[in-house]
Design a protein around this motif. Structure first.
Motif: not given
Length: 402
Positions: A358, A361, A370, A373-374, A385, A389
């Motif tokens: 994060e 990003v 991203h 994070l996904s 969430k 992402h």
């Protein structure tokens, strides 16, 4: 003033001749049977002088008349030679102007009427270069073959022109042969070495590239930054041929320490090692490079993150500790934050991974951050969430693709 002296002198001579004639009262008898003639001695002298002058004038006119054909031929030859020299100058000017057809035409005009070998060779070289520039290879080769009969002192220029022509025509082997002939005449000619360097690079002969680079550098014929670029290109060519970790390690020992610090080369080496499944050595090289503030680059940090899933846990933890120390001096390095996130994700340190990703990003949104994070939120069961992402990653991908 000179004219006055001449007038005075002529009058003085006339006076002296007049006085001399009054003092000389003798006479001469000319006897040609059956005739006899008495004349003044002074008149006889004048007559003899006039006769000599007339005889000289007649002989001079006869000589000029006899040499007239030769004089005409010489005049015509000089006229043609002046025209040939003028055509040669026009050919050179036209070639530099980029008017190659006119340059070839003017050069051909000067060849037949030129007697100096140097000028004829120059005209042939201009014609060859011009023919090559317009793509007429048959004429180009014909002009080059005519240069073979020129004197030895012309051959160095001929080989250099031929090498450049062959190089421009994408014929590196023929260009290299011409350069080698030129080097046989003048081994330390820097212009020949420069051209050979480009040819060796094109032929992918890195060992020769490195040797020539050092020669040019010692001769102050190459800037240090240029030499470094040539070395880097040569090392990249050598790297392609290495097929095992041992070969890479032995090769690294031969590279000077300064060159090993080139971040671009480190990235290339690490990618090659990854392709060979030699992940520990790649991680070691990248970590050494990232520990140097001047050498560290975002590309190196990106490569470090790509290794996260391919190295053992102990090495990951060591790299995480080192990367956290590097982050203190580079807190806004989004690629380093991404690498830390990937290392933490591989170690299943979900909290650290989320905070680092994060943070990356927030510094600069990237497709990779991203996507990671996904992946993280999907693992944690946070599908909303994860989808969010994933959508952001897809948006960035579409923007980059379009």
């Amino acid at each position: 003033m000179r004219f006055v002296f001449w007038i005075v002198g002529l009058f003085a001579l006339a006076v002296l001749i007049g006085l001399a004639s009054t003092l000389n009262t003798g006479y001469a008898i000319l006897f040609v049977p059956p005739y006899r003639m008495e004349v003044s001695f002074n008149l006889l002298i004048i007559a003899v002088v006039v006769l000599v002058l007339v005889a000289y004038a007649v002989l001079r006119l006869l000589g000029l008349a006899a040499n007239l054909p030769q004089e005409v031929r010489t005049f015509q030859r000089q006229k043609k030679l002046r025209a040939a020299r003028h055509a040669l100058r026009e050919a050179a000017i036209s070639m530099f102007e980029g008017r190659y057809q006119r340059a070839e035409r003017e050069a051909l005009k000067s060849i037949d009427d030129e007697y100096a070998d140097e000028n004829r060779a120059l005209a042939l070289m201009i014609a060859a270069r011009s023919a090559a520039s317009v793509g007429d290879n048959a004429k180009r080769d014909g002009y080059l073959s005519r240069l073979e009969s020129m004197p030895e002192r012309i051959q160095l220029a001929r080989h250099m022109v031929e090498a450049q022509i062959r190089m421009d025509a994408k014929q590196p082997l023929e260009a290299l042969a011409a350069i080698e002939r030129a080097r046989a005449i003048s081994s330390n000619l820097t212009s020949a070495l420069r051209l050979e360097l480009k040819i060796r690079m094109l032929l992918k002969q890195p060992e020769q590239v490195l040797q020539i680079t050092e020669k040019l550098l010692k001769a102050d014929a190459l800037e240090a930054e240029q030499a470094r670029r040539y070395r880097l290109a040569a090392y990249r060519q050598q790297l392609v041929g290495l097929g095992s970790e041992r070969e890479v390690r032995d090769w690294l020992k031969r590279i000077p320490g300064v060159e090993k610090q080139n971040p671009d080369l480190v990235v290339d080496i690490s990618r090659h090692l990854i392709a060979l499944d030699t992940y520990p050595l790649a991680a070691e090289l990248i970590a050494t490079a990232l520990s140097d503030e001047e050498q560290a680059t975002p590309e190196l940090a990106r490569e470090l993150g790509m290794l996260a899933e391919h190295i053992d846990s102990q090495r990951r933890l060591t790299l995480m500790r080192d990367a956290e120390n590097w982050l203190k001096s580079r807190p806004r390095d989004h690629m380093l934050l991404l690498a830390l996130g990937r290392l933490a994700l591989a170690e299943q340190l979900w909290g650290k991974a989320q905070s680092y990703l994060e943070a990356s990003v927030s510094m600069q949104p990237t497709l990779c951050a991203h996507a990671e994070l996904s992946k993280l939120f999907a693992t944690l069961g946070k599908d909303d969430k994860a989808a969010q992402h994933q959508a952001l990653a897809l948006k960035i991908a579409l923007q980059q693709g379009c």
